[in-house]
Write an enzyme that holds these catalytic residues in place. Structure first.
Site, short mmCIF file in Angstrom:
data_model
loop_
_atom_site.label_atom_id
_atom_site.label_comp_id
_atom_site.label_asym_id
_atom_site.label_seq_id
_atom_site.Cartn_x
_atom_site.Cartn_y
_atom_site.Cartn_z
N HIS A 119 -16.30 11.12 -5.70
CA HIS A 119 -16.24 9.90 -6.51
C HIS A 119 -15.19 10.00 -7.61
O HIS A 119 -15.26 9.26 -8.59
CB HIS A 119 -17.62 9.58 -7.10
N CYS A 150 5.34 2.92 -16.27
CA CYS A 150 5.48 1.47 -16.07
C CYS A 150 4.70 0.63 -17.10
O CYS A 150 4.71 -0.60 -17.04
CB CYS A 150 5.05 1.09 -14.66
ZN ZN Z 1 2.53 3.24 -13.75
#
Ligand code: ZN
Length: 248
Positions: A119, A150
């Site tokens: 998990h 990002c």
């Molecule tokens: Zn990223």
């Protein structure tokens, strides 16, 4: 009781490929609340917090709730005697792998190396956009952690409701369950699928199932060969000392 421990130690001594399968019960003594039950996470947090759709649509709100207690409790926790005993068994070459349903990182903190995390693991963060992974400890969780590449808001690297299980860990767990000749089930009630199918798979491949749970589980009457009705730490400490005493 002593007889069961002795028998389990003897079976372990003769085993060629023993693996452990662990669930929330092994971490309760470390102060990690299980998801289900009287003091479970579900009683404290809304279940939607762990649903992938809710998380992706309300990431900021979800993180605000996650900061509030969940992460703090998870990172304060320390491995207990059961985690350490398993790590020592692995070091000795007795346990080949641990398959765990837990996301608390306590097996690795105790020193276990081969841990298949069905998990995921709450100590990591994952970028949904580009797949980069990070360690939680490298972020100040007072603000929502963002990907360093990002800038997208990161997701805890554990499996949310609605998400698939990590492919590699699942594959390795299936392999270990098919290959093992002994499986020690510790602190798993066997109600969370597909994880709970693994001890059944081990049994189909003729593994001996040793179960350590304070109360009987769905495994007990179905597949368990030796049932040790104790808390994880007590059972593992006894098992380890009987095993060590009869080593030669
Ligand atoms: Zn990223």
């Amino acid at each position: 009781m002593e007889e069961y421990i002795k028998k389990a130690a003897m079976i372990l001594r003769k085993s060629k490929y023993a693996v452990a399968f662990t669930g929330a019960g092994i971490s309760v003594e470390s102060g990690i609340a299980p998801f289900r039950g009287k003091n479970g996470i579900w009683n404290k947090y809304e279940e939607k917090l762990f649903e992938i759709n809710y998380f992706t649509e309300h990431t900021k709100e979800a993180w605000d709730m996650l900061f509030d207690g969940f992460y703090e409790a998870t990172f304060k926790a320390k491995p207990n005697a059961a985690h350490f005993a398993l790590a020592r068994f692995e070091k000795e070459g007795l346990i080949k792998a641990i398959i765990t349903q837990n996301i608390d990182d306590l097996h690795k903190k105790a020193g276990s190396k081969t841990v298949h995390e069905l998990h995921g693991n709450a100590s990591r963060l994952y970028c949904i956009n580009d797949g980069n992974r990070y360690q939680v400890k490298d972020f100040d969780l007072k603000t929502v952690p963002r990907c360093k590449k990002c800038c997208v808001m990161l997701k805890p690297d554990f499996v949310f409701f609605g998400e698939a299980l990590p492919e590699y860990d699942m594959l390795m767990s299936i392999k270990a369950s098919s290959k093992c000749d002994v499986m020690i089930v510790i602190g798993s009630t066997g109600i969370v699928y597909p994880a709970a199918s693994l001890p059944f798979q081990a049994k189909r491949n003729n593994a001996v199932i040793i179960e350590i749970n304070p109360k009987p589980s769905v495994f007990t009457n179905e597949i368990t060969d030796i049932f040790i009705p104790l808390k994880a730490s007590e059972a593992m400490m006894k098992l380890e000392s009987v095993y060590a005493a009869n080593k030669c």
